[in-house]
Design an enzyme around this catalytic site. Structure first.
Site, PDB file in Angstrom:
ATOM      1  N   HIS A 181      38.523  34.795  38.359  1.00 26.82           N
ATOM      2  CA  HIS A 181      37.184  35.183  37.887  1.00 26.82           C
ATOM      3  C   HIS A 181      36.871  36.558  38.465  1.00 26.82           C
ATOM      4  O   HIS A 181      36.161  36.693  39.458  1.00 26.82           O
ATOM      5  CB  HIS A 181      36.128  34.166  38.317  1.00 26.82           C
ATOM      6  CG  HIS A 181      36.330  32.784  37.753  1.00 26.82           C
ATOM      7  ND1 HIS A 181      37.308  31.933  38.188  1.00 26.82           N
ATOM      8  CD2 HIS A 181      35.665  32.130  36.764  1.00 26.82           C
ATOM      9  CE1 HIS A 181      37.234  30.791  37.511  1.00 26.82           C
ATOM     10  NE2 HIS A 181      36.252  30.884  36.644  1.00 26.82           N
TER      11      HIS A 181
ATOM     12  N   HIS B 177      35.347  38.271  51.218  1.00 26.11           N
ATOM     13  CA  HIS B 177      36.223  39.431  51.240  1.00 26.11           C
ATOM     14  C   HIS B 177      36.878  39.645  52.601  1.00 26.11           C
ATOM     15  O   HIS B 177      37.989  40.184  52.671  1.00 26.11           O
ATOM     16  CB  HIS B 177      35.449  40.664  50.773  1.00 26.11           C
ATOM     17  CG  HIS B 177      35.086  40.590  49.327  1.00 26.11           C
ATOM     18  ND1 HIS B 177      33.921  41.142  48.806  1.00 26.11           N
ATOM     19  CD2 HIS B 177      35.722  39.999  48.279  1.00 26.11           C
ATOM     20  CE1 HIS B 177      33.877  40.898  47.498  1.00 26.11           C
ATOM     21  NE2 HIS B 177      34.955  40.215  47.174  1.00 26.11           N
TER      22      HIS B 177
ATOM     23  N   ASP C   8      36.887  32.126  42.325  1.00 24.09           N
ATOM     24  CA  ASP C   8      35.489  32.399  42.671  1.00 24.09           C
ATOM     25  C   ASP C   8      34.643  32.312  41.398  1.00 24.09           C
ATOM     26  O   ASP C   8      34.201  33.325  40.859  1.00 24.09           O
ATOM     27  CB  ASP C   8      35.382  33.791  43.315  1.00 24.09           C
ATOM     28  CG  ASP C   8      33.945  34.175  43.628  1.00 24.09           C
ATOM     29  OD1 ASP C   8      33.107  33.263  43.766  1.00 24.09           O
ATOM     30  OD2 ASP C   8      33.666  35.382  43.715  1.00 24.09           O
TER      31      ASP C   8
ATOM     32  N   GLU D 290      39.013  37.593  33.383  1.00 25.77           N
ATOM     33  CA  GLU D 290      37.559  37.618  33.267  1.00 25.77           C
ATOM     34  C   GLU D 290      37.193  37.260  31.835  1.00 25.77           C
ATOM     35  O   GLU D 290      37.693  37.868  30.890  1.00 25.77           O
ATOM     36  CB  GLU D 290      36.986  38.987  33.637  1.00 25.77           C
ATOM     37  CG  GLU D 290      35.493  39.118  33.443  1.00 25.77           C
ATOM     38  CD  GLU D 290      34.700  38.018  34.145  1.00 25.77           C
ATOM     39  OE1 GLU D 290      33.880  37.370  33.469  1.00 25.77           O
ATOM     40  OE2 GLU D 290      34.913  37.814  35.357  1.00 25.77           O
TER      41      GLU D 290
ATOM     42  N   ASP E 132      39.989  32.935  29.982  1.00 26.69           N
ATOM     43  CA  ASP E 132      39.571  31.912  30.930  1.00 26.69           C
ATOM     44  C   ASP E 132      40.610  31.835  32.049  1.00 26.69           C
ATOM     45  O   ASP E 132      41.774  31.512  31.814  1.00 26.69           O
ATOM     46  CB  ASP E 132      39.470  30.574  30.191  1.00 26.69           C
ATOM     47  CG  ASP E 132      39.148  29.398  31.111  1.00 26.69           C
ATOM     48  OD1 ASP E 132      38.988  29.603  32.329  1.00 26.69           O
ATOM     49  OD2 ASP E 132      39.058  28.271  30.599  1.00 26.69           O
ATOM     50  N   GLY E 133      40.197  32.130  33.255  1.00 26.43           N
ATOM     51  CA  GLY E 133      41.137  32.169  34.373  1.00 26.43           C
ATOM     52  C   GLY E 133      41.769  30.831  34.683  1.00 26.43           C
ATOM     53  O   GLY E 133      42.892  30.771  35.185  1.00 26.43           O
TER      54      GLY E 133
ATOM     55  N   SER F  78      36.379  41.790  44.376  1.00 26.95           N
ATOM     56  CA  SER F  78      37.659  41.300  44.891  1.00 26.95           C
ATOM     57  C   SER F  78      38.872  41.926  44.205  1.00 26.95           C
ATOM     58  O   SER F  78      39.867  42.215  44.884  1.00 26.95           O
ATOM     59  CB  SER F  78      37.719  39.773  44.804  1.00 26.95           C
ATOM     60  OG  SER F  78      37.460  39.306  43.506  1.00 26.95           O
TER      61      SER F  78
END
Length: 285
Positions: free
Chosen positions: A41, A18, A168, A117, A142-143, A99
């Site tokens: 994600h 971060h 991530d 997500e 699905d990212g 995030s």
């Protein structure tokens, strides 16, 4: 998937991730033109530090809370701590912002974000969190695959040239995850070649990530920077000894932005044998 970030919110890996994320966003904000952020994600967006999961591990105690206790820190670290504190009452730490929430609070009116997500409950939490923020789109998807629909980014039909892709994933199967990342990044760069990408990766034994780093350097990017924090020696494959942020196409001289943070993170979060690494793996000529 069994992974739940609530067990780890605010730990040393979150701190590094971060700090880097917010420093990148601050760099983008030096120009008035809009930027776009894709978070592949997103997680739940906010984590209660008094939750059963957080209390079970107490990882925030050895992460963000150690930094909160320090009277002075480098400006790039202080900026991160202020962003975390903004999600809490004055003088208290009740929650830790993930995030997506940190990004949303850094956005200007002209900027946009998309958050993906795949887990049902966490996607629902994200949708509730950003229900009234028109700058943020939440996708229960699905990212890795969603980039095909979201990139290159547009706002009101106009392309956005600048921006960040934050990757991530949970790394439940590390080798398979690295392959998925590389495939997705290659596709993202084909759609949005000027994007900056920030990829978080775990470090248990560092030699196991060298192949991934070499493959990343072979991608069609102008520059590659890695920022790593090991809180202990990487002598055990059974625990998270540290983590890194792999930055593709980072802003010019971004290493100088991060450099003041690294010794502070080693000093206040590290155990015996802690180390940091901030290195260009590839630079534009």
């Amino acid at each position: 998937m069994n992974y739940r970030h609530a067990f780890h919110a605010g730990n040393h890996a979150d701190v590094l991730k971060h700090i880097v994320q917010l420093a990148l966003l601050d760099t983008f904000k030096r120009k008035d033109s809009p930027f776009f952020v894709l978070d592949t994600h997103g997680g739940a967006g906010r984590y209660l530090l008094a939750s059963e999961e957080s209390r079970k591990t107490l990882e925030a105690e050895d992460g963000v809370m150690r930094l909160m206790a320090q009277p002075t820190l480098p400006a790039v670290v202080e900026r991160y701590l202020k962003a975390v504190q903004a999600d809490n009452p004055v003088g208290a730490m009740i929650s830790y912002p993930g995030s997506p929430l940190l990004t949303a609070r850094a956005l200007r009116e002209q900027d946009r974000m998309a958050v993906c997500e795949v887990q049902d409950d966490e996607a629902a939490s994200l949708k509730a969190l950003f229900a009234h923020d028109s700058r943020v789109g939440v996708y229960h998807a699905d990212g890795y695959a969603q980039n095909r629909a979201l990139l290159p980014p547009k706002a009101n039909g106009v392309k956005i040239g600048r921006g960040l892709v934050l990757i991530d994933p949970p790394y439940e199967g590390q080798d398979a995850e690295y392959q998925a990342i590389l495939a997705s990044v290659s596709e993202i760069l084909g759609r949005w070649p000027q994007a900056t990408l920030a990829i978080w990766f775990p470090i248990k034994q560092r030699r196991t990530i060298l192949h991934f780093l070499r493959k990343a350097c072979a991608l069609p990017v102008k520059s590659v920077l890695t920022a790593e924090l090991l809180i202990r020696p990487d002598d055990s494959p059974l625990r998270l000894n540290g983590s890194g942020m792999l930055l593709l196409n980072p802003p010019w001289q971004f290493d100088q932005v991060l450099a003041p943070a690294m010794p502070a993170l080693k000093q206040f979060l590290g155990e015996a044998g802690a180390s940091t690494r901030l290195q260009w793996l590839k630079q534009a000529e």
